[in-house]
Design an enzyme around this catalytic site. Structure first.
Site, short mmCIF file in Angstrom:
data_model
loop_
_atom_site.label_atom_id
_atom_site.label_comp_id
_atom_site.label_asym_id
_atom_site.label_seq_id
_atom_site.Cartn_x
_atom_site.Cartn_y
_atom_site.Cartn_z
N LYS A 173 13.58 29.63 -50.98
CA LYS A 173 14.82 28.86 -50.88
C LYS A 173 14.54 27.40 -51.26
CE LYS A 173 15.18 30.15 -46.62
NZ LYS A 173 15.58 30.49 -45.24
N THR A 204 25.05 21.83 -41.86
CA THR A 204 24.38 22.98 -42.46
C THR A 204 23.51 23.75 -41.47
OG1 THR A 204 22.55 21.54 -43.16
CG2 THR A 204 24.34 21.91 -44.75
N GLY A 206 22.06 26.51 -39.39
CA GLY A 206 22.12 27.96 -39.47
C GLY A 206 22.08 28.56 -40.85
N THR A 207 21.82 27.74 -41.87
CA THR A 207 21.84 28.28 -43.23
C THR A 207 20.79 29.37 -43.45
OG1 THR A 207 20.45 26.40 -43.90
CG2 THR A 207 22.81 26.24 -44.35
N GLY A 208 19.57 29.15 -42.96
CA GLY A 208 18.51 30.13 -43.18
C GLY A 208 18.79 31.45 -42.49
N CYS A 209 19.23 31.38 -41.23
CA CYS A 209 19.58 32.59 -40.49
C CYS A 209 20.71 33.33 -41.19
CB CYS A 209 20.01 32.24 -39.07
SG CYS A 209 18.84 31.23 -38.14
#
Length: 261
Positions: A173, A204, A206-209
């Site tokens: 990412k 932003t 929580g983007t990875g989860c």
């Protein structure tokens, strides 16, 4: 019966990341979300004020309870906290006939540590080898490989280093780079560059989860890894654009953005 996806991750009391974000994503994408709680955090828009991992036996019991009765079409991992939990979850995944998306969570959005330094080797040698797809951000790549990607051209080198640990695919990412939000999905031969415009929105959390859960949801529906990653990228891009203020710090992405008027 909808496809079933199991998240194995920590709880975010503020609702922006962790198991809460995973379940919201799964609901939005039409799969049945289930959870194994690995840790409880006291967390809000300003950061993580405390974290308490659950005993290995509690994590194992939750996992077996769900998988042995309900069954799963995909598993997604997030915060695992300790070497003992990493190794237990890796063992459980290795005996489950379903694709696994491993988000090697190391730190929170605010920079708070969510994985013990002593667990890094277990992630490398036990968890990543059982992953269908690993989804590290650039900080996690540096933590696991020592490689600091500072430009789009560095993403291939980062991906190669991550693939050496054994996941079938890796999604690097690149959201921390300047310019468009670009990610690299590769299995070492095929390359898929996932691009999206960068939205001027600081909310932003929580983007990875969210991305990893969306990817697992696509796999549970029977999509290929590239198809699932492409759909997940589109979903998280919309969620970032619609992210909203919450509390005094960084707000969450909007998991229900597709349902807004």
């Amino acid at each position: 019966m909808p496809p079933r996806v199991l998240t194995v991750a920590g709880s975010d009391s503020g609702g922006g990341a962790g198991v809460q974000a995973d379940l919201k994503t799964m609901l939005a994408l039409g799969v049945h979300g289930m959870s194994v709680i690995t840790a409880v955090t006291a967390q809000n828009s300003l950061g993580v004020q405390g974290a308490w991992e659950l005993p290995v036996e509690a994590v194992r019991a939750q996992y077996r309870s769900v998988v042995d009765d309900i069954g799963v079409q995909a598993v997604k991992t997030g915060m695992l906290a300790s070497a003992e939990l990493v190794e237990a979850v890796a063992e459980l995944i290795s005996t489950t006939d379903a694709p696994a998306v491993v988000d090697p969570v190391g730190v929170s959005k605010h920079g708070d540590p969510l994985l013990a330094a002593s667990a890094l080797d277990s992630v490398r040698t036990r968890l990543l080898p059982v992953a269908t797809v690993a989804t590290p951000n650039l900080d996690e790549v540096a933590q696991l490989t020592g490689i600091r990607a500072e430009s789009e051209g560095d993403l291939r080198r980062a991906a190669d280093a991550m693939l050496e640990f054994g996941p079938r695919w890796v999604l690097i990412k690149g959201g921390h780079l300047a310019g468009d939000a670009v990610d690299l999905l590769t299995d070492g031969s095929a390359e898929h560059w996932l691009r999206a415009p960068r939205h001027d929105n600081r909310h932003t959390h929580g983007t990875g989860c969210t991305l990893a859960s969306a990817l697992a949801s696509g796999l549970a529906k029977g999509l290929s890894v590239p198809e699932a990653a492409t759909e997940a990228k589109a979903y998280v891009t919309g969620a970032i654009e619609a992210g909203f203020a919450l509390g005094a710090g960084i707000g969450p992405v909007d998991h229900g953005w597709r349902f807004r008027d």
